[in-house]
Write an enzyme that holds these catalytic residues in place. Structure first.
Site, PDB file in Angstrom:
ATOM      1  N   CYS A   2       0.828  -1.118  -0.046  1.00  0.00           N
ATOM      2  CA  CYS A   2       0.348  -0.079   0.028  1.00  0.00           C
ATOM      3  C   CYS A   2       0.726   1.281   0.211  1.00  0.00           C
ATOM      4  O   CYS A   2       2.178   1.162   0.210  1.00  0.00           O
ATOM      5  CB  CYS A   2      -1.292   0.199   1.215  1.00  0.00           C
ATOM      6  SG  CYS A   2      -1.632  -1.789   1.443  1.00  0.00           S
ATOM      7  N   ARG A  49      -4.670   1.582  -0.795  1.00  0.00           N
ATOM      8  CA  ARG A  49      -4.653   0.137  -0.840  1.00  0.00           C
ATOM      9  C   ARG A  49      -4.337  -0.368  -2.296  1.00  0.00           C
ATOM     10  O   ARG A  49      -4.836  -0.059  -2.759  1.00  0.00           O
ATOM     11  CB  ARG A  49      -5.710  -0.039  -0.105  1.00  0.00           C
ATOM     12  CG  ARG A  49      -5.738  -1.047   0.587  1.00  0.00           C
ATOM     13  CD  ARG A  49      -7.348  -1.659   1.225  1.00  0.00           C
ATOM     14  NE  ARG A  49      -6.965  -3.016   1.949  1.00  0.00           N
ATOM     15  CZ  ARG A  49      -8.144  -4.499   1.995  1.00  0.00           C
ATOM     16  NH1 ARG A  49      -9.299  -3.271   2.015  1.00  0.00           N
ATOM     17  NH2 ARG A  49      -7.861  -5.018   2.612  1.00  0.00           N
ATOM     18  N   ILE A  53      -5.083  -9.007   1.421  1.00  0.00           N
ATOM     19  CA  ILE A  53      -5.573 -10.170   2.661  1.00  0.00           C
ATOM     20  C   ILE A  53      -6.900  -8.980   2.956  1.00  0.00           C
ATOM     21  O   ILE A  53      -6.886  -8.012   3.495  1.00  0.00           O
ATOM     22  CB  ILE A  53      -4.780 -10.009   4.216  1.00  0.00           C
ATOM     23  CG1 ILE A  53      -3.499 -10.768   3.527  1.00  0.00           C
ATOM     24  CG2 ILE A  53      -5.426 -10.202   5.048  1.00  0.00           C
ATOM     25  CD1 ILE A  53      -2.512 -11.024   4.758  1.00  0.00           C
ATOM     26  N   GLY A  75       2.181  -3.329   4.034  1.00  0.00           N
ATOM     27  CA  GLY A  75       2.864  -4.706   4.048  1.00  0.00           C
ATOM     28  C   GLY A  75       2.417  -5.670   3.830  1.00  0.00           C
ATOM     29  O   GLY A  75       0.787  -6.137   4.256  1.00  0.00           O
ATOM     30  N   SER A 359      10.219 -13.510  -4.896  1.00  0.00           N
ATOM     31  CA  SER A 359      11.755 -13.485  -5.302  1.00  0.00           C
ATOM     32  C   SER A 359      12.451 -14.611  -4.847  1.00  0.00           C
ATOM     33  O   SER A 359      12.460 -14.034  -3.542  1.00  0.00           O
ATOM     34  CB  SER A 359      11.437 -11.493  -6.109  1.00  0.00           C
ATOM     35  OG  SER A 359      12.750 -11.315  -4.689  1.00  0.00           O
ATOM     36  N   GLY A 360      13.820 -14.453  -5.334  1.00  0.00           N
ATOM     37  CA  GLY A 360      14.818 -14.595  -4.658  1.00  0.00           C
ATOM     38  C   GLY A 360      16.116 -13.797  -3.981  1.00  0.00           C
ATOM     39  O   GLY A 360      17.209 -13.681  -3.755  1.00  0.00           O
TER      40      GLY A 360
END
Length: 613
Positions: A2, A49, A53, A75, A359-360
């Site tokens: 966000c 936003r 979730i 987050g 991602s790595g």
């Protein structure tokens, strides 16, 4: 993800709704699903936003149950369900935002220590009349602030702070920082007076204007090394990554993954496939139409192994010309890496299919993945070597010996800090002095070179706090948010990071093999041919593009009469770089890219300032 912004006034004046609306408008790309504003006299928050979730609920800014606390949050707290079960609280939503409020109301600011995930959030507590800002442990998500005697303002991105600054100016000391680091290390930024909340820190602003910043988390100290066998270390990391990936899949929307075909992304995808028991996974990779850096076939191999629905995009020189200025606006600074544009195009591709992508990122800095880590001890003690012969040898190398050239440039520097910078620095200290002619940059790296631990640990420690936090994670956040896509890096779960710094360095670079521990974990889930192939990285073929399609653009921007770079740098030095590269005498693409990025960003910055008037 966000966007958050807010103002805390110290002079008792009311916060302007119009100002908060403008701050929020500049963060619309971070949260296109909903917008909100909350004001209570001299305190106000704005929120945009991206619903991940509790999609239908959890609008923000959100009030606590008694109306005494308010939050603006960016987050994901990935253990929010566990925390919810432990709390006695009159929950009215199903999301993690209200859990954050409940944790704060029970434990106060120390409650941040119970959170797992990535986050940057603000809480105002009307009972104590304090405003709190928190940024996650590794600095995955951004948080900036600007302070005067009258107020403190904060935001997820610098652009949202520009409306509160009377006359935004470039922080000239940051020009040296950028040429030395390819980014500006915390707490500084390119804009005078704007600061970053450092990773793992908590800021408290009180009504009397007092502002305090303190760390709530640090990496394990050098003396906290675990005594374990290599086999046990592999078990521990395998288990930790499995837990981290399980947490990273928490969402009420589709989750995909980047897949380059390298060890890190392939391992994450393999762990996702195991968690999902064969359910569908969308994966994404990018190519550049240049066989020297094309990993497409390896990505396809990995996709077949994990059983994913794989998608690809091709990045061209035209993508750079079309997106460079706009992405400089998104990043609020020069694009530090050519891969910034490629990662944005990858995020665009992913956003067509999912709303969250794994991602790595972070594996190299935690577990010793770069070639330079083989030379950690040499970097530490090379000051005893004469730098002149090393520089002379570097000057005789051909453009095809780029890696050796980087090593010689770094090891020829006289101080440990300069040698540390040199591995990633576009320009050496001598070159920066010739270009800018001003005072040296601030000592932003030196606090992380305090001598604790072995040389490899010291190098990793510095990279986690500078290169990773201020370059790679900043890039990942801005380029994904430019496409309204949430990025999650499972390697940067703080439990994985703590384990990495508790394990011996000999498990990271072992027998000349970099990232040995990660590769041994990967062997449990992937074939050896994929694990053992040479590291390529996310490279863009700019060396050829600057001799072809982008050549005229480079000359026009860097040496033209209206050039910002031409005004602050020695134009003769800039021309020498361009002409030497085009003639094939030297590979100067890292330096040309750095100067071009600075020029493009400054033009965008001036455009933004003009729009404020």
């Amino acid at each position: 993800m966000c966007g958050i912004a807010g103002v805390r006034r110290f002079d008792g004046a009311p916060v302007s709704r119009e100002l908060l609306a403008e701050m929020g408008r500049r963060l619309h790309h971070r949260g296109p699903d909903d917008q909100g504003i909350w004001i209570d006299g001299s305190v106000g928050f704005a929120h945009t936003r991206l619903a991940i979730i509790d999609v239908a609920g959890s609008a923000q800014p959100m009030a606590g149950s008694g109306g005494n606390t308010h939050i603006a949050y960016n987050g994901e707290v990935l253990n929010y369900r566990e925390l919810r079960e432990e709390l006695e609280y009159p929950f009215t939503t199903r999301g993690d935002t209200e859990v954050l409020l409940a944790v704060y109301e029970k434990h106060g600011p120390p409650g941040v220590g119970a959170l797992r995930g990535q986050f940057a959030y603000a809480i105002h507590d009307s009972r104590s009349d304090e405003t709190h800002l928190f940024r996650d442990r590794l600095g995955i998500l951004p948080l900036y602030y600007y302070r005067t005697e009258s107020f403190l303002a904060f935001a997820s991105e610098i652009k949202a702070l520009l409306p509160v600054i009377d006359s935004p100016e470039v922080d000239t000391a940051s020009l040296h920082d950028f040429l030395a680091h390819r980014s500006v290390p915390a707490p500084y930024t390119f804009v005078e007076g704007v600061r970053k909340v450092p990773q793992g820190h908590h800021l408290t602003a009180r009504a009397d204007g007092t502002v305090r910043i303190e760390a709530f988390w640090k990496l394990p100290a050098a003396g906290e090394t675990l005594t374990v066998t290599p086999e046990r270390a592999v078990d521990l990391l395998d288990d930790a990554l499995m837990d981290s990936v399980r947490d990273a899949l928490v969402a009420d929307v589709p989750v995909g993954a980047y897949l380059s075909g390298g060890v890190d992304s392939s391992l994450i995808c393999a762990l996702v496939a195991r968690q999902r028991n064969g359910e569908g996974l969308h994966t994404f990779s990018a190519a550049f139409g240049d066989e020297r850096v094309d990993e497409t076939e390896w990505a396809r191999v990995a996709a077949k192994i994990v059983g994913s629905d794989h998608h690809e995009t091709i990045v061209s020189p035209a993508d750079f010309e079309e997106n460079w200025a706009r992405l400089s606006w998104n990043r609020d600074s020069p694009l530090s890496e050519p891969a910034d544009v490629a990662i944005y195009r990858l995020a665009e591709l992913a956003r067509d299919h999912v709303k969250v992508v794994l991602s790595g990122e972070g594996s190299d800095e935690l577990f010793g993945g770069y070639p330079k880590y083989r030379y950690a001890r040499t970097t530490c003690y090379a000051g005893a070597l004469p730098g002149g012969p090393l520089r002379a040898l570097e000057g005789r190398l051909s453009p095809r010996q780029a890696r050796l050239s980087v090593a010689l440039r770094a090891l020829s520097e006289p101080s440990y800090a300069e040698r540390m910078r040199g591995w990633f620095a576009p320009f050496t200290a001598r070159e920066r002095t010739r270009l800018l002619g001003g005072p040296p940059e601030r000592t932003v790296l030196e606090p992380y070179l305090d001598g604790r631990g072995d040389p490899l640990r010291r190098m990793l420690y510095a990279d986690v706090h500078t290169w990773l936090a201020d370059n790679l994670l900043e890039r990942g956040d801005r380029m994904s948010m430019a496409a309204s896509l949430e990025l999650r890096p499972p390697f940067l779960d703080h439990r994985v990071a703590e384990l990495a710094f508790r394990l011996p360095s000999t498990f990271k670079v072992r027998g000349g093999t970099t990232k040995w521990l990660v590769k041994e974990v990967a062997r449990r889930h992937l074939p050896d041919e994929l694990v053992d192939r040479p590291k390529v990285g996310f490279k863009v073929p700019l060396d050829a593009w600057f001799r072809g399609h982008l050549r005229e653009m480079a000359f026009d921007l860097l040496t033209g009469p209206s050039s910002f770079v031409g005004g602050i740098c020695d134009v003769g030095e800039v021309r020498r770089l361009l002409e030497g590269h085009i003639a094939g005498l030297r590979d100067e693409q890292p330096r040309i890219w750095t100067l071009l990025s600075l020029e493009v960003w400054h033009r965008e910055f001036q455009r933004q300032i003009g729009s404020l008037s």
